[in-house]
Design a protein around this motif. Structure first.
Motif: not given
Length: 184
Positions: A9-17, A124-134, A141-145
């Motif tokens: 299982v892979s995917g971007p950080s914040g995708a819910g894996k 969406t990317m907006e969902d990803l950003e919202r989850r990372l911030r949440g 800096e880490t969120i932006q990376l």
């Protein structure tokens, strides 16, 4: 004895894996192969349960001793899967879920051609950003990376067997359970 099946299982950080894998593992009685990392533990994480938290020196020693099935540098830290974590479980007939970065997923697929590659992403990317911030666990800096890296990680989706778009945790858990049950 029938060997176990390997699910990556892979995917971007914040995708819910992590959340989805934790729920599905509990539902199906599948143990997660514990990864090793050089990052610091987050609140509530335990050594040996969530990760093997290693120093950079310890991690490099394991690399030199060929103890990793795969490893990579992700978000400035090392992450890797110990061969011993996977091989013993598969041999005993257990299914194994590896929750690893996309590059590591492809490395494992090369070593285990019958492994099942599952890619998770947000709608969406907006969902990803919202989850990372949440999460409220990372600096700006880490969120932006992580957001920058997610664009690169999304390019690997085409190399995976199946994509799960995480609209809701419940729906994504159901999809992952169906995938795992269909392979047994």
């Amino acid at each position: 004895m029938k060997k176990g099946e390997l699910f990556i299982v892979s995917g971007p950080s914040g995708a819910g894996k992590s959340t989805i894998c934790r729920i599905v593992r509990k539902q199906l009685g599948i143990n997660l192969a514990t990864s090793a990392t050089t990052r610091a533990p987050r609140e509530g994480e335990l050594h040996g349960r969530d990760y093997y938290f290693l120093s950079v020196e310890e991690f490099k020693n394991k690399i030199e001793n060929n103890e990793f099935l795969e490893y990579a540098t992700v978000h400035t830290n090392y992450y890797g899967t110990l061969k011993s974590e996977v091989e013993s479980r598969l041999a005993s007939g257990e299914n194994v879920i590896l929750e690893i970065d996309v590059q590591g997923g492809l490395q494992v697929k090369a070593a285990y051609p019958n492994a099942h590659l599952i890619f998770f992403k947000t709608p969406t990317m907006e969902d990803l950003e919202r989850r990372l911030r949440g999460r409220k666990t990372d600096s700006e800096e880490t969120i932006q990376l992580r957001l920058k890296n997610s664009i690169k990680e999304l390019e690997y989706e085409k190399d995976y067997d199946i994509t799960i778009i995480n609209y809701t945790v419940e729906k994504s858990c159901d999809e992952l359970v169906k995938i795992i049950n269909s392979k047994n």
